[in-house]
Design an enzyme around this catalytic site. Structure first.
Site, PDB file in Angstrom:
ATOM      1  N   ASP A  83      51.866 -12.946 -63.200  1.00  0.00           N
ATOM      2  CA  ASP A  83      51.232 -12.713 -61.785  1.00  0.00           C
ATOM      3  C   ASP A  83      51.653 -11.348 -61.133  1.00  0.00           C
ATOM      4  O   ASP A  83      52.840 -11.155 -61.193  1.00  0.00           O
ATOM      5  CB  ASP A  83      50.996 -13.743 -60.818  1.00  0.00           C
ATOM      6  CG  ASP A  83      50.420 -14.966 -61.167  1.00  0.00           C
ATOM      7  OD1 ASP A  83      49.594 -14.852 -62.427  1.00  0.00           O
ATOM      8  OD2 ASP A  83      50.501 -16.055 -60.576  1.00  0.00           O
TER       9      ASP A  83
ATOM     10  N   ASP B 115      52.587 -10.566 -57.740  1.00  0.00           N
ATOM     11  CA  ASP B 115      53.022 -11.123 -56.446  1.00  0.00           C
ATOM     12  C   ASP B 115      53.123 -10.067 -55.383  1.00  0.00           C
ATOM     13  O   ASP B 115      54.063  -9.411 -55.696  1.00  0.00           O
ATOM     14  CB  ASP B 115      54.147 -12.082 -56.853  1.00  0.00           C
ATOM     15  CG  ASP B 115      53.769 -13.471 -57.667  1.00  0.00           C
ATOM     16  OD1 ASP B 115      53.242 -14.105 -57.558  1.00  0.00           O
ATOM     17  OD2 ASP B 115      54.546 -13.309 -58.467  1.00  0.00           O
TER      18      ASP B 115
END
Length: 217
Positions: free
Chosen positions: A138, A140
């Site tokens: 991901d 983040d």
């Protein structure tokens, strides 16, 4: 200290911490972490943490098991706060396929008046030069200082970029007191609903209306 704050640990302070947590010295990379000049990150307090200690952590790269390692320093330990790492500063460490969405996120930050900060795999790849970003990682982000008028816009635009970009966007909107909530909770819920707010001490539920009723910056 707030969650996601970065700290530089002098080698002597690091050695003293390892003496308190001798099992950590057996893990790869950990013994020489401070000598490399790599940071650690402030984490949420756990029940086992002494009240005066500074809770911190580091994650190992995927090649070393992707383990998140938690430890603590005495409150009077010699530690040095580091400035947050912006998405713009860390972008060079991201894969090429992430670059278009990173450019759009930086533009979004300029539009709402908030500089996005990084944590997670992109932060650690930038900070250490080790390979943290893997397939499925991901992006983040931490958004600190959004006002009540821009929080909904921010969450909605992040949802749009997440749906159409090459990387899943995750992360939190941070309140002035350091408490934070996942931006998805604001994007997917309406006034009257609650979101899970993370603090240094734990988690709590708070009504969305209370979060966005007035300025938060």
């Amino acid at each position: 200290m707030r969650r996601h704050d970065l700290l530089r640990v002098p080698p002597a302070t690091w050695d003293a911490m390892l003496a308190r947590h001798p099992d950590l010295g057996e893990l790869p990379l950990v013994t020489g972490w401070a000598l490399q000049g790599w940071p650690v990150i402030v984490r949420r307090r756990l029940a086992a943490d002494a009240s005066g200690d500074i809770p911190a952590a580091l994650p190992l790269p995927p090649a070393y098991g992707k383990r998140r390692i938690a430890f603590a320093f005495p409150g009077d330990a010699d530690l040095h706060a580091l400035p947050p790492v912006s998405l713009r500063d860390a972008a060079h460490a991201a894969p090429p396929e992430w670059q278009p969405v990173i450019a759009e996120i930086i533009q979004l930050g300029e539009a709402v008046g908030v500089v996005p900060r990084v944590f997670g795999s992109l932060l650690w790849q930038h900070a250490t030069g080790l390979s943290y970003i893997a397939a499925g990682s991901d992006l983040d982000l931490l958004w600190s200082g959004a006002n009540h008028a821009s929080m909904r816009t921010l969450a909605g635009e992040l949802q749009r970029l997440d749906e159409h970009g090459a990387v899943r966007i995750d992360g939190e909107i941070e309140m002035p007191d350091g408490a934070a909530f996942n931006w998805r909770e604001l994007a997917l819920r309406r006034g009257g609903d609650t979101v899970l707010l993370k603090t240094m001490a734990g988690v709590e539920l708070r009504a969305i209306d209370d979060l966005i009723r007035g300025p938060v910056a």
